[in-house]
Design a protein around this motif. Structure first.
Motif, PDB file in Angstrom:
ATOM      1  N   PHE A 344       0.830  -1.208   0.000  1.00 25.42           N
ATOM      2  CA  PHE A 344       0.000   0.000   0.000  1.00 25.42           C
ATOM      3  C   PHE A 344       0.861   1.253   0.000  1.00 25.42           C
ATOM      4  O   PHE A 344       2.085   1.188   0.173  1.00 25.42           O
ATOM      5  N   ASP A 345       0.208   2.406  -0.143  1.00 21.36           N
ATOM      6  CA  ASP A 345       0.937   3.677  -0.163  1.00 21.36           C
ATOM      7  C   ASP A 345       1.107   4.292   1.226  1.00 21.36           C
ATOM      8  O   ASP A 345       2.146   4.846   1.552  1.00 21.36           O
ATOM      9  N   ASP A 346       0.082   4.180   2.070  1.00 18.20           N
ATOM     10  CA  ASP A 346       0.113   4.832   3.388  1.00 18.20           C
ATOM     11  C   ASP A 346      -0.872   4.104   4.288  1.00 18.20           C
ATOM     12  O   ASP A 346      -2.064   4.002   3.961  1.00 18.20           O
ATOM     13  N   VAL A 347      -0.404   3.598   5.424  1.00 22.30           N
ATOM     14  CA  VAL A 347      -1.264   2.808   6.298  1.00 22.30           C
ATOM     15  C   VAL A 347      -2.423   3.633   6.857  1.00 22.30           C
ATOM     16  O   VAL A 347      -3.460   3.078   7.243  1.00 22.30           O
ATOM     17  N   LEU A 348      -2.278   4.960   6.878  1.00 19.45           N
ATOM     18  CA  LEU A 348      -3.361   5.805   7.395  1.00 19.45           C
ATOM     19  C   LEU A 348      -4.644   5.577   6.614  1.00 19.45           C
ATOM     20  O   LEU A 348      -5.729   5.520   7.202  1.00 19.45           O
ATOM     21  N   TYR A 349      -4.531   5.440   5.293  1.00 17.84           N
ATOM     22  CA  TYR A 349      -5.717   5.298   4.446  1.00 17.84           C
ATOM     23  C   TYR A 349      -6.320   3.899   4.535  1.00 17.84           C
ATOM     24  O   TYR A 349      -7.419   3.667   4.032  1.00 17.84           O
ATOM     25  N   LEU A 350      -5.626   2.983   5.185  1.00 15.60           N
ATOM     26  CA  LEU A 350      -6.204   1.671   5.484  1.00 15.60           C
ATOM     27  C   LEU A 350      -6.816   1.662   6.873  1.00 15.60           C
ATOM     28  O   LEU A 350      -7.812   0.973   7.111  1.00 15.60           O
ATOM     29  N   ALA A 351      -6.232   2.436   7.789  1.00 13.34           N
ATOM     30  CA  ALA A 351      -6.696   2.424   9.183  1.00 13.34           C
ATOM     31  C   ALA A 351      -7.986   3.209   9.374  1.00 13.34           C
ATOM     32  O   ALA A 351      -8.906   2.753  10.070  1.00 13.34           O
ATOM     33  N   VAL A 352      -8.081   4.389   8.746  1.00 12.93           N
ATOM     34  CA  VAL A 352      -9.245   5.260   8.971  1.00 12.93           C
ATOM     35  C   VAL A 352     -10.566   4.593   8.593  1.00 12.93           C
ATOM     36  O   VAL A 352     -11.529   4.631   9.387  1.00 12.93           O
TER      37      VAL A 352
END
Length: 524
Positions: A344-352
Motif C-alpha cells: 500500500f501507499d500509506d497505512v493511514l488510508y487503510l486504518a481510517v
C-alpha cells in the motif's frame, strides 16, 4: 554439566539433521518433565491473571480482611507453599530433562556454543536443535562493526510539542496505540497468535533447514533487539540465480517460516528471511523505528557476514513488509532492485476506514505519531529499479474487493509521478487511474510503439543520466505523453489474479524493469 542448566534451560521443540530417520523429530518431554512444566505453566497463567487484575484482587482481599495484620501469617504460609511448589516443579523439570538424551545433547551443545562466543560454524552442533530462541547465542551484532558512520541509529519519531487543546486527543491516541492499536496493525506480534501458530512455524522452519539447507542466525540490532533470521545459500548452484540474494520482508501476520521465502527459494536464489521485532523468535516491538533498525541490521549481516555485495541484493516485500523493504532501499540505494507485492501507499488510508468515523482524528494522530508507515514517501527516496505486483482480488488493501480502491494503485502512481513528472500530468494520471480501475490485460503494446518509447528513454538517460525526477517529456505532445504513460505503467506493474495472502507464483517474481543504458546508474 550443572543441574541448573537443565532446570533453567530453554524449551526444546525439535531435533533434526543427523539424527536417525525420520529426520524431523518433535521433542516429547517425559512424564516427570511434563508434569513439572504443566504446574509451572499453570502458576504462570495464574500470576499473569493476578497481575492484570491486581487492583480488583487487592480490593477484594482488603474487604475480606485478608490484608490486616492478623491475616499476615496466613498470607505468608500461602506464599511459602506456592514457593515450595515452584521449587519442586523446577526440580522435576530439571530431572526429567536430564533423563532425556535429546535434551542433554542440546544443552551440552548450547553451553559449548556460548563458550566459544563465535558466530557461524562454531554453533554447528547446536544447529541440530530447534530451541527457544532467546537462549540462542548472537551470531552477528551490528554494534560490533567499526568505521561505519553512514547510517545513524534510528530512534522513535520526534513529534511537535503537544498543545493544551489537543492534549486529550494525544493522550487517547497514545493509549490506543499502546494497548490495542499496534496489535491491530501487526497481529503477528500477539503472543496468543504465535502460540496458536507455533506448530506450523516449527514445521516450516524444519522444512527450510532440512529440505533447502537453511541456516538460522540471530542478528542483534543497534537498539539491542535480537532478530530471528534464516539464510539459504545457493551460490554454489552455478546455473541458477544463487549469486543474487533476495531479502524477504513479511506481512503484518507473516513469518519467514511460512511466508514469502518459498517463491525465490524455488527459483534458486540465495534467500534471507527475517521476522519483525516481536514476531516469533525476534525480540522487541514492531514500532517503525525498531523495524527500521531490524532491516538495517539484516542487510548489514548479509553484507558483512554472508559476503554479498549490495549490488547483488534484491529487496522483496509483501504487504506491510513493503515498509521495511522501502526503508532499506532508501538507505542502500545501490541494491539490485526492489520487488513489492500487495503493498500500500500509506497505512493511514487503510486504518481510517476500519474505525468509526468519529474516531478519525484520533486514528490520524496515533498513526502519524507512532506508526507512520508512509510507503509513498519512502519510495520516492529510492532511485533504482522497482516493480509492483497487484492482487486483483485483494481484500485487505482494497475496500470491499473493489480493484479501483486498491492502495497499491496509489503507490504506483505516486512513484511514476515523482520519477516522470513531465509525462504524468493530470490527463495521464486520470488515464492511468482508468486503466487501474479494472484488471490489466496481458501486456500488448504494439512493437513499434514500445520501440519508440524505449528509444526516447534510452536517449535521454544516456545523455542526462537516470537520476529522478527525470525531466523527460517537457516538449512532448499530449499523444506522446499518453503513450509513454501507458508504457511506463505497464513496465512497472503486473497483475496477479489472486487474493492478498496467496503464495506468489515464481513467474511473477522477476527482476524489476530498468532503462537499459551503457552508463552506470546515477544517484543524487
Amino acid at each position: 554439566m550443572s543441574f541448573l542448566n537443565y532446570v533453567f534451560g530453554p524449551n526444546l521443540y525439535m531435533e533434526y539433521r543427523g539424527v536417525p530417520e525420520p529426520q524431523r523429530k518433535m521433542y516429547e518431554a517425559g512424564a516427570v518433565e511434563k508434569f513439572g512444566e504443566q504446574i509451572l505453566s499453570t502458576l504462570s497463567v495464574m500470576w499473569s491473571v493476578g497481575y492484570y487484575t491486581s487492583p480488583l484482587l487487592v480490593t477484594f482481599l482488603y474487604r475480606r480482611g485478608y490484608l490486616v495484620t492478623d491475616s499476615m501469617p496466613t498470607l505468608a504460609k500461602i506464599t511459602t507453599s506456592v514457593g515450595l511448589i515452584v521449587i519442586i516443579s523446577l526440580v522435576m523439570r530439571g530431572l526429567g530433562r536430564k533423563q532425556s538424551r535429546s535434551y542433554s545433547n542440546m544443552i551440552k551443545a548450547l553451553v559449548r556454543a556460548k563458550a566459544t562466543k563465535a558466530p557461524g560454524d562454531a554453533n554447528s552442533e547446536l544447529r541440530r536443535f530447534d530451541i527457544e530462541f532467546n537462549a540462542w547465542p548472537v551470531d552477528f551484532d551490528v554494534k560490533a562493526l567499526t568505521g561505519d558512520t553512514k547510517k545513524p541509529v534510528v530512534t522513535a519519531r520526534r513529534r511537535e510539542p503537544i498543545q493544551l487543546a489537543t492534549l486529550p486527543c494525544e493522550a487517547i491516541a497514545y493509549l490506543a496505540i499502546k494497548t490495542f492499536g499496534l496489535s491491530m496493525i501487526y497481529p503477528g506480534s500477539v503472543k496468543l497468535v504465535q502460540k496458536f501458530m507455533r506448530p506450523m512455524l516449527i514445521s516450516g522452519r524444519a522444512k527450510l533447514i532440512e529440505d533447502d539447507n537453511g541456516i538460522r542466525y540471530k542478528v542483534k540490532t543497534i537498539d539491542s533487539n535480537e532478530i530471528d533470521t534464516l539464510f539459504i545459500d545457493n551460490r554454489n548452484d552455478n546455473v541458477g540465480n544463487g549469486k543474487t540474494l533476495v531479502i524477504c520482508s513479511e506481512g503484518n501476520a507473516g513469518f519467514y517460516e511460512v511466508g514469502i521465502m518459498g517463491t525465490p527459494v524455488a527459483l534458486k536464489y540465495s534467500v534471507l528471511g527475517w521476522n519483525h521485532p516481536g514476531f516469533a523468535g525476534s525480540t522487541g516491538t514492531p514500532y517503525p523505528h525498531q523495524d527500521k533498525n531490524a532491516i538495517d541490521a539484516v542487510v548489514q549481516f548479509a553484507i558483512n557476514n554472508l559476503g554479498f555485495a549490495v549490488e547483488d541484493i534484491i529487496l522483496y516485500g509483501w504487504s506491510i513488509g513493503g515498509f521495511s523493504t522501502l526503508y532499506a532501499a532508501s538507505v542502500y540505494p545501490e541494491v539490485k532492485g526492489v520487488v513489492l507485492d500487495a503493498t500500500f501507499d500509506d497505512v493511514l488510508y487503510l486504518a481510517v476506514p476500519r474505525m468509526p468515523a468519529a474516531l478519525a482524528g484520533i486514528v490520524k494522530v496515533a498513526i502519524r505519531n507512532y506508526c507512520n508507515l508512509n510507503n509513498a514517501e519512502l519510495a520516492n527516496e529510492f532511485n533504482g529499479p522497482i516493480s509492483f505486483i497487484r492482487r486483483t482480488e485483494d481484500e485487505i488493501i482494497a475496500e470491499d474487493n473493489h480493484i479501483d480502491t486498491n492502495r497499491g494503485n496509489f503507490l504506483v502512481l505516486s512513484v511514476l509521478k515523482h520519477r516522470y513528472p513531465n509525462i504524468f500530468g493530470a490527463s495521464q494520471l486520470n488515464k492511468a487511474k482508468g486503466l487501474l480501475s479494472k484488471p490489466l490485460e496481458p501486456y500488448s503494446i504494439p512493437a513499434a510503439d514500445e520501440k519508440l518509447c524505449m528509444s526516447r528513454l534510452i536517449t535521454y538517460a544516456s545523455d542526462e543520466g537516470k537520476s529522478f525526477p527525470m525531466n523527460i517529456g517537457a516538449d512532448y505532445s499530449e499523444e506522446v505523453r499518453n503513450l509513454m504513460a501507458v508504457f511506463l505503467l505497464r513496465k512497472h506493474l503486473r497483475d496477479y489474479n489472486s487474493t492478498h495472502c496467496t503464495q506468489l507464483p515464481g513467474e511473477f517474481f522477476t527482476m524489476p524493469w530498468d532503462i537499459p543504458t551503457e552508463q552506470g546508474f546515477v544517484f543524487t
